[in-house]
Write a protein that holds these residues in place. Structure first.
Motif, PDB file in Angstrom:
ATOM      1  N   LEU A  49       0.812  -1.221   0.000  1.00  0.00           N
ATOM      2  CA  LEU A  49       0.000   0.000   0.000  1.00  0.00           C
ATOM      3  C   LEU A  49       0.843   1.267   0.000  1.00  0.00           C
ATOM      4  CD1 LEU A  49      -2.878  -0.960   2.486  1.00  0.00           C
ATOM      5  CD2 LEU A  49      -2.734  -1.319   0.017  1.00  0.00           C
ATOM      6  N   GLU A  50       2.179   1.090   0.141  1.00  0.00           N
ATOM      7  CA  GLU A  50       3.106   2.222   0.163  1.00  0.00           C
ATOM      8  C   GLU A  50       2.737   3.221   1.263  1.00  0.00           C
ATOM      9  OE1 GLU A  50       3.530   3.946  -3.675  1.00  0.00           O
ATOM     10  OE2 GLU A  50       4.432   2.158  -4.568  1.00  0.00           O
ATOM     11  N   VAL A  51       2.590   2.700   2.477  1.00  0.00           N
ATOM     12  CA  VAL A  51       2.330   3.525   3.647  1.00  0.00           C
ATOM     13  C   VAL A  51       3.443   3.280   4.655  1.00  0.00           C
ATOM     14  CG1 VAL A  51      -0.164   3.525   3.293  1.00  0.00           C
ATOM     15  CG2 VAL A  51       0.866   1.761   4.746  1.00  0.00           C
ATOM     16  N   GLU A  56      -1.491   6.484   8.145  1.00  0.00           N
ATOM     17  CA  GLU A  56      -1.530   6.373   6.687  1.00  0.00           C
ATOM     18  C   GLU A  56      -2.267   5.110   6.256  1.00  0.00           C
ATOM     19  OE1 GLU A  56       2.249   6.659   4.859  1.00  0.00           O
ATOM     20  OE2 GLU A  56       2.574   8.744   5.425  1.00  0.00           O
ATOM     21  N   LEU A  57      -2.084   4.045   7.008  1.00  0.00           N
ATOM     22  CA  LEU A  57      -2.774   2.800   6.689  1.00  0.00           C
ATOM     23  C   LEU A  57      -4.283   2.987   6.780  1.00  0.00           C
ATOM     24  CD1 LEU A  57      -2.801  -0.240   6.111  1.00  0.00           C
ATOM     25  CD2 LEU A  57      -2.500  -0.630   8.568  1.00  0.00           C
ATOM     26  N   PRO A  66      -2.729   7.848  -1.662  1.00  0.00           N
ATOM     27  CA  PRO A  66      -1.650   8.719  -1.188  1.00  0.00           C
ATOM     28  C   PRO A  66      -0.797   9.251  -2.332  1.00  0.00           C
ATOM     29  CG  PRO A  66      -1.007   6.433  -0.943  1.00  0.00           C
ATOM     30  CD  PRO A  66      -2.422   6.429  -1.457  1.00  0.00           C
ATOM     31  N   GLU A  67      -0.005  10.285  -2.006  1.00  0.00           N
ATOM     32  CA  GLU A  67       0.957  10.789  -2.973  1.00  0.00           C
ATOM     33  C   GLU A  67       2.033   9.731  -3.195  1.00  0.00           C
ATOM     34  OE1 GLU A  67       1.022  13.655  -4.669  1.00  0.00           O
ATOM     35  OE2 GLU A  67      -0.951  14.144  -3.845  1.00  0.00           O
ATOM     36  N   PRO A  68       2.516   9.584  -4.437  1.00  0.00           N
ATOM     37  CA  PRO A  68       3.556   8.574  -4.716  1.00  0.00           C
ATOM     38  C   PRO A  68       4.806   8.834  -3.881  1.00  0.00           C
ATOM     39  CG  PRO A  68       2.638   9.465  -6.754  1.00  0.00           C
ATOM     40  CD  PRO A  68       2.120  10.323  -5.654  1.00  0.00           C
ATOM     41  N   ARG A  69       5.459   7.769  -3.430  1.00  0.00           N
ATOM     42  CA  ARG A  69       6.696   7.890  -2.666  1.00  0.00           C
ATOM     43  C   ARG A  69       7.879   7.576  -3.573  1.00  0.00           C
ATOM     44  NH1 ARG A  69       6.150   8.133   2.806  1.00  0.00           N
ATOM     45  NH2 ARG A  69       4.101   7.663   3.660  1.00  0.00           N
ATOM     46  N   ALA A  76      13.625   3.293   3.284  1.00  0.00           N
ATOM     47  CA  ALA A  76      13.698   3.617   4.712  1.00  0.00           C
ATOM     48  C   ALA A  76      12.570   2.949   5.481  1.00  0.00           C
ATOM     49  CB  ALA A  76      13.654   5.136   4.901  1.00  0.00           C
ATOM     50  N   VAL A  77      11.370   2.956   4.911  1.00  0.00           N
ATOM     51  CA  VAL A  77      10.217   2.325   5.560  1.00  0.00           C
ATOM     52  C   VAL A  77      10.450   0.836   5.728  1.00  0.00           C
ATOM     53  CG1 VAL A  77       7.790   1.716   5.278  1.00  0.00           C
ATOM     54  CG2 VAL A  77       8.553   4.041   4.792  1.00  0.00           C
ATOM     55  N   ILE A  78      10.903   0.194   4.660  1.00  0.00           N
ATOM     56  CA  ILE A  78      11.128  -1.251   4.701  1.00  0.00           C
ATOM     57  C   ILE A  78      12.210  -1.608   5.707  1.00  0.00           C
ATOM     58  CG2 ILE A  78      11.938  -3.229   3.356  1.00  0.00           C
ATOM     59  CD1 ILE A  78      10.563  -1.904   0.910  1.00  0.00           C
ATOM     60  N   SER A  79      13.278  -0.783   5.764  1.00  0.00           N
ATOM     61  CA  SER A  79      14.356  -1.032   6.731  1.00  0.00           C
ATOM     62  C   SER A  79      13.848  -0.944   8.162  1.00  0.00           C
ATOM     63  CB  SER A  79      15.492  -0.021   6.523  1.00  0.00           C
ATOM     64  OG  SER A  79      16.054  -0.162   5.241  1.00  0.00           O
ATOM     65  N   GLU A  80      12.997   0.068   8.429  1.00  0.00           N
ATOM     66  CA  GLU A  80      12.449   0.233   9.770  1.00  0.00           C
ATOM     67  C   GLU A  80      11.572  -0.950  10.150  1.00  0.00           C
ATOM     68  OE1 GLU A  80      11.727   1.644  13.452  1.00  0.00           O
ATOM     69  OE2 GLU A  80      13.174   2.405  11.995  1.00  0.00           O
TER      70      GLU A  80
END
Length: 268
Positions: A49-51, A56-57, A66-69, A76-80
């Motif tokens: 969902l790119e959140v 955001e979810l 949402p706006e494209p990331r 960074a999100v995936i690492s966290e």
């Protein structure tokens, strides 16, 4: 594309529960899966969902796009999320080890409590720990200790069951039935008074940072699980969560020991 189309039925169920306020543990209990499995699903959900947050979810599930990331943000999100998953797995391993210790001890508190305290000190990076019992008269007793400085231990032995003032860490924990995480025991106003527990903690125990976890059986306070650091290094949220795990399992050990003693007395 809507979130409902992008997610599998199980992912959608987890996403809706989490966005609605359910914890990992609650979702895991409802679906009969491990908390780490919930986190794994959430990592996939966030990626699809790119959140990057619960808010955001919830927004995405409501149908808003949402706006494209950019790629760096998603990395960074995936690492966290990967780090969070590792932390969850570490907590599960700690829980498994504590349950193994309790099971092997067969109700022998003198055997099990030093092992639980030792495991807690290692994982939470603390110098020493105390398991306080709580009496019906509102007093505490330092029943099990590990790594405690000898002068501080002698102080507790001389006191036996002792009352605490409302301003101490134990006193605040008793009143609030919540975790009390003290940045520096010498920086609080109570240290400038003649409170005996605070002075013993700082001067005899050499403690600076301290966390007290209430041990609850249902809604009843049965004790406190306390960890101490002898430098000013406040306990992080992750360390506090681990301490809560050890406190909860210590309650189980205490209840098991009492049940076994009751059964043994009945047979006598």
């Amino acid at each position: 594309m809507s979130a409902q189309v992008e997610l599998s039925p199980r992912e959608l169920e987890i996403a809706q529960s989490y966005a609605g306020g359910a914890t990992y543990q609650k979702i895991a209990e409802t679906l009969c899966i491990a908390p780490s499995t919930v986190r794994t699903h959430l990592a996939t959900i966030y990626r699809k969902l790119e959140v990057s947050s619960k808010q955001e979810l919830a927004t995405r599930l409501s149908g808003e796009v949402p706006e494209p990331r950019n790629q760096s943000e998603m990395t960074a999100v995936i690492s966290e999320l990967a780090l969070s998953l590792e932390e969850a797995i570490s907590r599960e391993k700690a829980l498994s080890e504590v349950l193994r210790i309790i099971g092997a001890a067969k109700g022998n508190l003198d055997a099990v409590m030093p092992l639980i305290l030792g495991h807690a000190l290692e994982l939470c990076d603390a110098e020493y720990g105390i398991l306080f019992e709580y009496g019906q008269n509102g007093k505490f007793h330092a029943t099990f200790t590990l790594g405690i400085p000898s002068d501080f231990k002698t102080w507790f032995e001389d006191k036996g069951w002792f009352a605490v003032s409302p301003e101490t860490g134990l006193g605040r924990m008793d009143a609030q039935r919540e975790v009390i995480n003290i940045f520096d025991v010498k920086s609080e106003a109570i240290y400038k008074t003649n409170d005996p527990l605070r002075h013993a903690t700082a001067d005899l125990g050499g403690a600076r940072s301290f966390v007290a976890i209430p041990m609850l059986a249902a809604d009843d306070l049965v004790g406190a699980f306390a960890l101490y650091r002898q430098t000013v290094r406040p306990f992080s949220d992750d360390a506090t969560r681990l301490a809560q795990l050890f406190a909860a399992q210590s309650v189980i050990a205490l209840e098991n020991a009492r049940m076994i003693k009751t059964m043994q007395d009945a047979k006598a």
